[in-house]
Design a protein around this motif. Structure first.
Motif, PDB file in Angstrom:
ATOM      1  N   THR A  14       0.855  -1.192   0.000  1.00  0.00           N
ATOM      2  CA  THR A  14       0.000   0.000   0.000  1.00  0.00           C
ATOM      3  C   THR A  14       0.890   1.241   0.000  1.00  0.00           C
ATOM      4  N   GLY A  15       0.338   2.320  -0.531  1.00  0.00           N
ATOM      5  CA  GLY A  15       1.132   3.555  -0.626  1.00  0.00           C
ATOM      6  C   GLY A  15       2.290   3.387  -1.590  1.00  0.00           C
ATOM      7  N   ALA A  16       2.046   2.648  -2.676  1.00  0.00           N
ATOM      8  CA  ALA A  16       3.136   2.314  -3.605  1.00  0.00           C
ATOM      9  C   ALA A  16       3.302   3.336  -4.722  1.00  0.00           C
ATOM     10  N   ALA A  17       2.604   4.480  -4.622  1.00  0.00           N
ATOM     11  CA  ALA A  17       2.695   5.473  -5.699  1.00  0.00           C
ATOM     12  C   ALA A  17       3.932   6.356  -5.582  1.00  0.00           C
ATOM     13  N   SER A  18       4.644   6.267  -4.465  1.00  0.00           N
ATOM     14  CA  SER A  18       5.810   7.140  -4.259  1.00  0.00           C
ATOM     15  C   SER A  18       6.629   6.615  -3.084  1.00  0.00           C
ATOM     16  N   GLY A  19       7.763   7.257  -2.865  1.00  0.00           N
ATOM     17  CA  GLY A  19       8.552   7.048  -1.653  1.00  0.00           C
ATOM     18  C   GLY A  19       8.880   5.598  -1.327  1.00  0.00           C
ATOM     19  N   ILE A  20       8.716   5.258  -0.067  1.00  0.00           N
ATOM     20  CA  ILE A  20       9.119   3.942   0.433  1.00  0.00           C
ATOM     21  C   ILE A  20       8.321   2.827  -0.259  1.00  0.00           C
ATOM     22  N   GLY A  21       7.010   3.020  -0.395  1.00  0.00           N
ATOM     23  CA  GLY A  21       6.166   1.983  -0.997  1.00  0.00           C
ATOM     24  C   GLY A  21       6.566   1.688  -2.435  1.00  0.00           C
ATOM     25  N   ALA A  39      -2.559   2.473  -4.249  1.00  0.00           N
ATOM     26  CA  ALA A  39      -2.539   3.883  -3.807  1.00  0.00           C
ATOM     27  C   ALA A  39      -3.666   4.581  -4.553  1.00  0.00           C
ATOM     28  N   ARG A  40      -3.829   5.894  -4.289  1.00  0.00           N
ATOM     29  CA  ARG A  40      -4.950   6.589  -4.937  1.00  0.00           C
ATOM     30  C   ARG A  40      -4.612   7.084  -6.342  1.00  0.00           C
ATOM     31  N   ARG A  41      -3.353   7.473  -6.587  1.00  0.00           N
ATOM     32  CA  ARG A  41      -3.003   8.104  -7.872  1.00  0.00           C
ATOM     33  C   ARG A  41      -2.735   7.053  -8.955  1.00  0.00           C
ATOM     34  N   ARG A  42      -3.764   6.793  -9.737  1.00  0.00           N
ATOM     35  CA  ARG A  42      -3.663   5.756 -10.756  1.00  0.00           C
ATOM     36  C   ARG A  42      -2.539   6.026 -11.753  1.00  0.00           C
ATOM     37  N   ALA A  64      -6.744   2.606  -5.230  1.00  0.00           N
ATOM     38  CA  ALA A  64      -7.657   2.418  -4.099  1.00  0.00           C
ATOM     39  C   ALA A  64      -7.303   3.402  -2.991  1.00  0.00           C
ATOM     40  N   ASP A  65      -8.311   3.662  -2.166  1.00  0.00           N
ATOM     41  CA  ASP A  65      -8.144   4.602  -1.057  1.00  0.00           C
ATOM     42  C   ASP A  65      -8.343   3.824   0.246  1.00  0.00           C
ATOM     43  N   VAL A  66      -7.314   3.743   1.064  1.00  0.00           N
ATOM     44  CA  VAL A  66      -7.437   2.919   2.284  1.00  0.00           C
ATOM     45  C   VAL A  66      -8.388   3.524   3.321  1.00  0.00           C
ATOM     46  N   THR A  67      -8.814   4.792   3.111  1.00  0.00           N
ATOM     47  CA  THR A  67      -9.786   5.373   4.052  1.00  0.00           C
ATOM     48  C   THR A  67     -11.227   4.987   3.680  1.00  0.00           C
ATOM     49  N   ASN A  91       1.974  -2.853   4.773  1.00  0.00           N
ATOM     50  CA  ASN A  91       1.129  -1.721   5.130  1.00  0.00           C
ATOM     51  C   ASN A  91       2.005  -0.487   5.252  1.00  0.00           C
ATOM     52  N   ASN A  92       2.058   0.281   4.172  1.00  0.00           N
ATOM     53  CA  ASN A  92       2.968   1.416   4.118  1.00  0.00           C
ATOM     54  C   ASN A  92       2.251   2.754   3.915  1.00  0.00           C
ATOM     55  N   ALA A  93       1.037   2.736   3.358  1.00  0.00           N
ATOM     56  CA  ALA A  93       0.336   4.002   3.094  1.00  0.00           C
ATOM     57  C   ALA A  93       0.209   4.796   4.388  1.00  0.00           C
ATOM     58  N   VAL A 160      -0.408  13.831  17.225  1.00  0.00           N
ATOM     59  CA  VAL A 160      -1.413  12.921  16.668  1.00  0.00           C
ATOM     60  C   VAL A 160      -0.754  11.936  15.692  1.00  0.00           C
ATOM     61  N   TYR A 161       0.182  12.441  14.876  1.00  0.00           N
ATOM     62  CA  TYR A 161       0.907  11.527  13.979  1.00  0.00           C
ATOM     63  C   TYR A 161       1.597  10.444  14.808  1.00  0.00           C
ATOM     64  N   GLY A 162       2.315  10.878  15.858  1.00  0.00           N
ATOM     65  CA  GLY A 162       3.021   9.920  16.717  1.00  0.00           C
ATOM     66  C   GLY A 162       2.059   8.927  17.350  1.00  0.00           C
ATOM     67  N   THR A 164      -0.751   7.892  16.084  1.00  0.00           N
ATOM     68  CA  THR A 164      -1.187   6.888  15.092  1.00  0.00           C
ATOM     69  C   THR A 164      -0.101   5.836  14.894  1.00  0.00           C
ATOM     70  N   LYS A 165       1.152   6.267  14.923  1.00  0.00           N
ATOM     71  CA  LYS A 165       2.240   5.309  14.704  1.00  0.00           C
ATOM     72  C   LYS A 165       2.452   4.438  15.947  1.00  0.00           C
ATOM     73  N   ALA A 166       2.229   5.027  17.138  1.00  0.00           N
ATOM     74  CA  ALA A 166       2.300   4.214  18.360  1.00  0.00           C
ATOM     75  C   ALA A 166       1.202   3.147  18.317  1.00  0.00           C
ATOM     76  N   LEU A 193      14.118   9.753   9.504  1.00  0.00           N
ATOM     77  CA  LEU A 193      13.981  10.648   8.344  1.00  0.00           C
ATOM     78  C   LEU A 193      14.355   9.967   7.026  1.00  0.00           C
ATOM     79  N   THR A 194      13.425   9.971   6.118  1.00  0.00           N
ATOM     80  CA  THR A 194      13.610   9.334   4.813  1.00  0.00           C
ATOM     81  C   THR A 194      13.144  10.328   3.743  1.00  0.00           C
ATOM     82  N   SER A 195      13.909  10.451   2.674  1.00  0.00           N
ATOM     83  CA  SER A 195      13.582  11.449   1.638  1.00  0.00           C
ATOM     84  C   SER A 195      12.437  10.962   0.755  1.00  0.00           C
ATOM     85  N   THR A 196      11.262  11.508   0.982  1.00  0.00           N
ATOM     86  CA  THR A 196      10.071  11.119   0.211  1.00  0.00           C
ATOM     87  C   THR A 196       9.163  12.347   0.070  1.00  0.00           C
ATOM     88  N   GLU A 197       7.943  12.098  -0.420  1.00  0.00           N
ATOM     89  CA  GLU A 197       6.969  13.189  -0.553  1.00  0.00           C
ATOM     90  C   GLU A 197       6.243  13.498   0.751  1.00  0.00           C
TER      91      GLU A 197
HETATM   92  P1  NDP Z   1       5.040   9.329   0.597  1.00  0.00           P
HETATM   93  O1  NDP Z   1       4.129  10.501   0.809  1.00  0.00           O
HETATM   94  O2  NDP Z   1       5.998   9.384  -0.539  1.00  0.00           O
HETATM   95  O3  NDP Z   1       4.183   7.994   0.439  1.00  0.00           O
HETATM   96  C1  NDP Z   1       2.919   7.795   1.018  1.00  0.00           C
HETATM   97  C2  NDP Z   1       2.126   6.883   0.106  1.00  0.00           C
HETATM   98  O4  NDP Z   1       0.851   6.609   0.689  1.00  0.00           O
HETATM   99  C3  NDP Z   1       1.856   7.501  -1.260  1.00  0.00           C
HETATM  100  O5  NDP Z   1       2.156   6.528  -2.244  1.00  0.00           O
HETATM  101  C4  NDP Z   1       0.372   7.809  -1.252  1.00  0.00           C
HETATM  102  O6  NDP Z   1      -0.126   7.673  -2.582  1.00  0.00           O
HETATM  103  C5  NDP Z   1      -0.150   6.739  -0.295  1.00  0.00           C
HETATM  104  N1  NDP Z   1      -1.390   7.114   0.364  1.00  0.00           N
HETATM  105  C6  NDP Z   1      -1.634   8.201   1.140  1.00  0.00           C
HETATM  106  N2  NDP Z   1      -2.911   8.212   1.523  1.00  0.00           N
HETATM  107  C7  NDP Z   1      -3.500   7.105   0.991  1.00  0.00           C
HETATM  108  C8  NDP Z   1      -4.809   6.573   1.012  1.00  0.00           C
HETATM  109  N3  NDP Z   1      -5.802   7.211   1.646  1.00  0.00           N
HETATM  110  N4  NDP Z   1      -5.044   5.416   0.357  1.00  0.00           N
HETATM  111  C9  NDP Z   1      -4.056   4.784  -0.302  1.00  0.00           C
HETATM  112  N5  NDP Z   1      -2.796   5.229  -0.365  1.00  0.00           N
HETATM  113  C10 NDP Z   1      -2.535   6.386   0.268  1.00  0.00           C
HETATM  114  O7  NDP Z   1       5.800   9.131   1.968  1.00  0.00           O
HETATM  115  P2  NDP Z   1       6.697   7.926   2.581  1.00  0.00           P
HETATM  116  O8  NDP Z   1       7.140   7.012   1.527  1.00  0.00           O
HETATM  117  O9  NDP Z   1       7.683   8.590   3.451  1.00  0.00           O
HETATM  118  O10 NDP Z   1       5.629   7.233   3.526  1.00  0.00           O
HETATM  119  C11 NDP Z   1       5.447   5.832   3.609  1.00  0.00           C
HETATM  120  C12 NDP Z   1       5.238   5.441   5.065  1.00  0.00           C
HETATM  121  O11 NDP Z   1       6.460   5.631   5.777  1.00  0.00           O
HETATM  122  C13 NDP Z   1       4.179   6.253   5.795  1.00  0.00           C
HETATM  123  O12 NDP Z   1       3.355   5.389   6.547  1.00  0.00           O
HETATM  124  C14 NDP Z   1       4.992   7.144   6.712  1.00  0.00           C
HETATM  125  O13 NDP Z   1       4.287   7.510   7.870  1.00  0.00           O
HETATM  126  C15 NDP Z   1       6.180   6.239   7.015  1.00  0.00           C
HETATM  127  N6  NDP Z   1       7.369   6.939   7.505  1.00  0.00           N
HETATM  128  C16 NDP Z   1       8.028   7.840   6.705  1.00  0.00           C
HETATM  129  C17 NDP Z   1       9.143   8.520   7.203  1.00  0.00           C
HETATM  130  C18 NDP Z   1       9.854   9.557   6.389  1.00  0.00           C
HETATM  131  O14 NDP Z   1      10.740  10.245   6.930  1.00  0.00           O
HETATM  132  N7  NDP Z   1       9.562   9.717   5.108  1.00  0.00           N
HETATM  133  C19 NDP Z   1       9.657   8.266   8.556  1.00  0.00           C
HETATM  134  C20 NDP Z   1       8.881   7.295   9.301  1.00  0.00           C
HETATM  135  C21 NDP Z   1       7.797   6.652   8.776  1.00  0.00           C
HETATM  136  P3  NDP Z   1      -1.470   8.413  -3.097  1.00  0.00           P
HETATM  137  O15 NDP Z   1      -1.352   9.849  -2.689  1.00  0.00           O
HETATM  138  O16 NDP Z   1      -1.435   8.210  -4.585  1.00  0.00           O
HETATM  139  O17 NDP Z   1      -2.611   7.689  -2.453  1.00  0.00           O
END
Ligand code: NDP
Length: 253
Positions: A14-21, A39-42, A64-67, A91-93, A160-162, A164-166, A193-197
């Protein structure tokens, strides 16, 4: 060969449209897994899948939207129709929307809780049967949750972010008591800290600049470095569970 147990697996990220996913999906596909990218962005997903396929990998874009429970159920149906049961769920979104609590941003609190906690539960609900079935059939079955160092280390405006992660870290720990005895491995990863969006969605310039300052000071991990950790833990022999991993840039205290 650092990863020995990934070829032939079927993964959902999940959350595979960018960053870590995105990096996790690309690496798992490179290692011979079939990967459903959710992820949401097709358009983003289609581009990544096209690239994976061009490199000889197998991947499926699932917008898909996980919410949204119906959206997650429809995604699971599509994945099952295309790939059958999955045996690796990442589970990364997630979203990170810091704000002083006094601002009372119920909208952002709700979005974080719904994505980072309830969203994860919706995904777990959709694929629990697959994981338990795969493990019962003697295969390796993994549930990997991407939490955060924020689960342990408090930081102003990130309450609140913390939280949710806790919750996610606790959920991983607790789910092990249900899944472990059935050979489904649960791994909780807490990145720093990880370089993502991730920070680009923060609507306060000051809070975004604060993160940029931290990045300059401590440096950051790359999404590929996190993907390496996910691939490593899910490619161990199935009785080996690296259950709780904190991975930070060396300079992040
Ligand atoms: P990104 O913003 O690059 O990635 C987040 C991803 O989640 C996107 O692909 C986004 O795609 C998807 N997403 C967001 N909302 C939804 C939704 N409602 N339904 C489905 N997909 C969704 O950031 P990261 O790669 O950094 O984040 C990945 C995970 O790593 C997160 O859980 C974040 O909390 C965690 N993390 C990141 C850190 C960092 O420093 N970057 C540090 C610690 C944890 P789309 O918008 O297309 O849906």
């Amino acid at each position: 060969m650092p990863y020995e147990n990934l070829a032939g697996r079927t993964a959902v990220v999940t959350g595979a449209a960018s960053g870590i996913g995105e990096a996790v999906a690309v690496l798992l596909a490179e290692q011979g897994a079939r990967v459903a990218l959710l992820a949401r962005r097709r358009d983003r997903l289609d581009g990544i899948v096209e690239k994976i396929r061009a490199d000889g990998g197998r991947a499926l874009a699932v917008a898909a939207d996980v919410t949204d429970a119906a959206s997650v159920d429809a995604a699971a149906e599509r994945i099952h129709a295309e790939y059958g049961a999955v045996d690796l769920v990442v589970n990364n979104a997630g979203v990170m929307l810091p704000n002083p609590v006094d601002d009372g941003r119920v909208d952002e609190w709700q979005r974080m809780i719904d994505t980072n906690v309830t969203g994860v539960l919706r995904v777990i609900r959709a694929f629990t049967g697959d994981l338990v079935g795969a493990a019962a059939a003697g295969r390796t079955a993994d549930l990997v949750n991407i939490s955060s160092i924020g689960a342990h280390v408090p930081f102003p405006t990130y309450a609140v972010y913390g939280a949710t992660k806790a919750a996610l870290t606790y959920l991983s720990q607790s789910l092990r008591t249900e899944f472990g005895p059935r050979d489904v491995r649960v791994t909780n990863i807490e990145p720093g800290l990880t370089s993502t969006e991730l920070a680009t969605h923060i609507d306060s310039d000051a809070l975004r600049e604060e993160i940029d300052g931290m990045l300059r000071e401590t440096g950051s991990l790359s999404p590929q470095e996190l993907a390496d950790v996910v691939a490593y833990v899910s490619s161990r022999a199935r009785h080996v569970n690296l259950r709780q991993i904190v991975v930070l840039p060396t300079r992040q205290a």
